[in-house]
Design a protein around this motif. Structure first.
Motif, PDB file in Angstrom:
ATOM      1  N   ALA A 135       2.365   1.352  -3.680  1.00  0.00           N
ATOM      2  CA  ALA A 135       1.287   1.721  -4.503  1.00  0.00           C
ATOM      3  C   ALA A 135       0.958   3.797  -4.601  1.00  0.00           C
ATOM      4  CB  ALA A 135       0.172   1.258  -4.176  1.00  0.00           C
ATOM      5  N   GLY A 136       1.557   3.762  -3.025  1.00  0.00           N
ATOM      6  CA  GLY A 136       0.729   5.597  -2.805  1.00  0.00           C
ATOM      7  C   GLY A 136       2.152   5.972  -3.215  1.00  0.00           C
ATOM      8  N   VAL A 158      -4.633  10.784  -2.241  1.00  0.00           N
ATOM      9  CA  VAL A 158      -4.198   9.446  -3.316  1.00  0.00           C
ATOM     10  C   VAL A 158      -2.865   9.068  -1.899  1.00  0.00           C
ATOM     11  CG1 VAL A 158      -3.745   7.307  -4.805  1.00  0.00           C
ATOM     12  CG2 VAL A 158      -5.312   9.996  -5.349  1.00  0.00           C
ATOM     13  N   ALA A 173     -11.812   4.508   3.614  1.00  0.00           N
ATOM     14  CA  ALA A 173     -11.040   5.569   2.759  1.00  0.00           C
ATOM     15  C   ALA A 173     -12.056   6.381   2.378  1.00  0.00           C
ATOM     16  CB  ALA A 173     -10.839   4.989   1.804  1.00  0.00           C
ATOM     17  N   ARG A 201      -4.239   3.663   4.563  1.00  0.00           N
ATOM     18  CA  ARG A 201      -4.648   1.756   4.462  1.00  0.00           C
ATOM     19  C   ARG A 201      -3.644   1.420   5.242  1.00  0.00           C
ATOM     20  NH1 ARG A 201      -5.656  -2.388   4.844  1.00  0.00           N
ATOM     21  NH2 ARG A 201      -7.039  -3.701   3.142  1.00  0.00           N
ATOM     22  N   CYS A 245      -3.466   5.954   1.098  1.00  0.00           N
ATOM     23  CA  CYS A 245      -2.704   4.349   0.116  1.00  0.00           C
ATOM     24  C   CYS A 245      -1.962   4.273   2.134  1.00  0.00           C
ATOM     25  CB  CYS A 245      -1.766   4.427  -0.537  1.00  0.00           C
ATOM     26  SG  CYS A 245      -2.938   4.131  -2.234  1.00  0.00           S
ATOM     27  N   THR A 246      -1.769   5.233   2.621  1.00  0.00           N
ATOM     28  CA  THR A 246      -0.908   5.127   3.746  1.00  0.00           C
ATOM     29  C   THR A 246      -1.171   4.728   4.957  1.00  0.00           C
ATOM     30  OG1 THR A 246       1.179   6.941   2.396  1.00  0.00           O
ATOM     31  CG2 THR A 246       1.136   6.254   5.038  1.00  0.00           C
ATOM     32  N   TRP A 275       1.232  -1.685   0.325  1.00  0.00           N
ATOM     33  CA  TRP A 275       0.456   0.033  -0.034  1.00  0.00           C
ATOM     34  C   TRP A 275       0.747   1.144  -0.273  1.00  0.00           C
ATOM     35  CZ3 TRP A 275      -4.773   0.222  -1.541  1.00  0.00           C
ATOM     36  CH2 TRP A 275      -5.201  -0.760  -1.435  1.00  0.00           C
TER      37      TRP A 275
END
Length: 163
Positions: A93-94, A113, A127, A120, A117-118, A90
Motif C-alpha cells: 500500500a505504501g 506516506v 502513525a 506500520r 506505511c512501512t 502495508w
C-alpha cells in the motif's frame, strides 16, 4: 556458518542460491564488457572499474554460497516463520500510494506516506510520530537532491512552499 547434516549431502536449495548469485555475476560481467570505453579518458580509473569490482565480489559470494550448499547448507540465525499478509499489505500500500501521490502531491508527502506505511508494516502503532520522522527524512532528502545536487524530484505542495 555451515551446519552438519550427518552426511545427508548437499542442501540443494542453498546450492541453487549460490548458482543464482554466480549467474548474476556472469550477467554483470557480460554487461560490464559492453560499457563503452572513451579513448579520451584522463582519469586512471575508467568507467568499468566499479562494475568489475562488483562482479568479482558477486562471484566470490556466489562461490562461497555454492561451497556451503554443497557441504550441507548454511545455518540460519532464526527459524523461518510465515509471512504476515498484513505487513506485506502495508508495504505494498505504501509503494502504491507513493507512486500515485508523487506526481500531484510531491516527493515530500509521497515519501512521508511511504514511511508511515512501512513503519506500520514493521509493527509501529504511532502513525503521528512516524509521520514526523518520515516528514523530516523526506525534507532532508528533498533538500539534498533538489537544492544541493540540483536534481529535481517530485515537485508538489510542500515543495512549492519551499520556493
Amino acid at each position: 556458518m555451515v551446519r552438519e547434516r550427518d552426511g545427508a549431502g548437499p542442501a540443494w536449495s542453498d546450492v541453487a542460491v549460490g548458482l543464482g548469485v554466480l549467474a548474476l555475476a556472469g550477467v554483470a560481467a557480460w554487461q560490464t564488457t559492453r560499457i563503452a570505453h572513451n579513448a579520451a579518458v584522463y582519469a586512471q580509473v575508467g568507467p568499468t572499474a566499479a562494475p568489475w569490482v562488483t562482479t568479482v565480489l558477486l562471484a566470490g559470494l556466489g562461490a562461497v554460497l555454492l561451497y556451503q550448499g554443497l557441504r550441507g547448507g548454511w545455518e540460519h540465525g532464526e527459524p523461518h516463520g510465515s509471512v504476515d499478509p498484513w505487513s506485506l499489505g502495508w508495504v505494498l500500500a505504501g509503494l502504491v500510494l507513493n507512486v500515485t501521490l508523487i506526481g500531484n502531491a510531491g516527493f515530500i508527502i509521497a515519501s512521508t506516506v511511504l514511511f508511515v506505511c512501512t513503519a506500520r508494516a514493521f509493527g509501529s502503532r504511532n502513525a503521528l510520530r512516524d509521520a514526523g520522522f518520515g516528514l523530516a527524512l523526506a525534507l532532508l532528502a528533498y533538500v539534498g537532491f533538489d537544492r544541493v545536487l540540483g536534481y529535481r524530484i517530485g515537485s508538489g505542495l510542500i515543495e512549492a512552499l519551499l520556493g
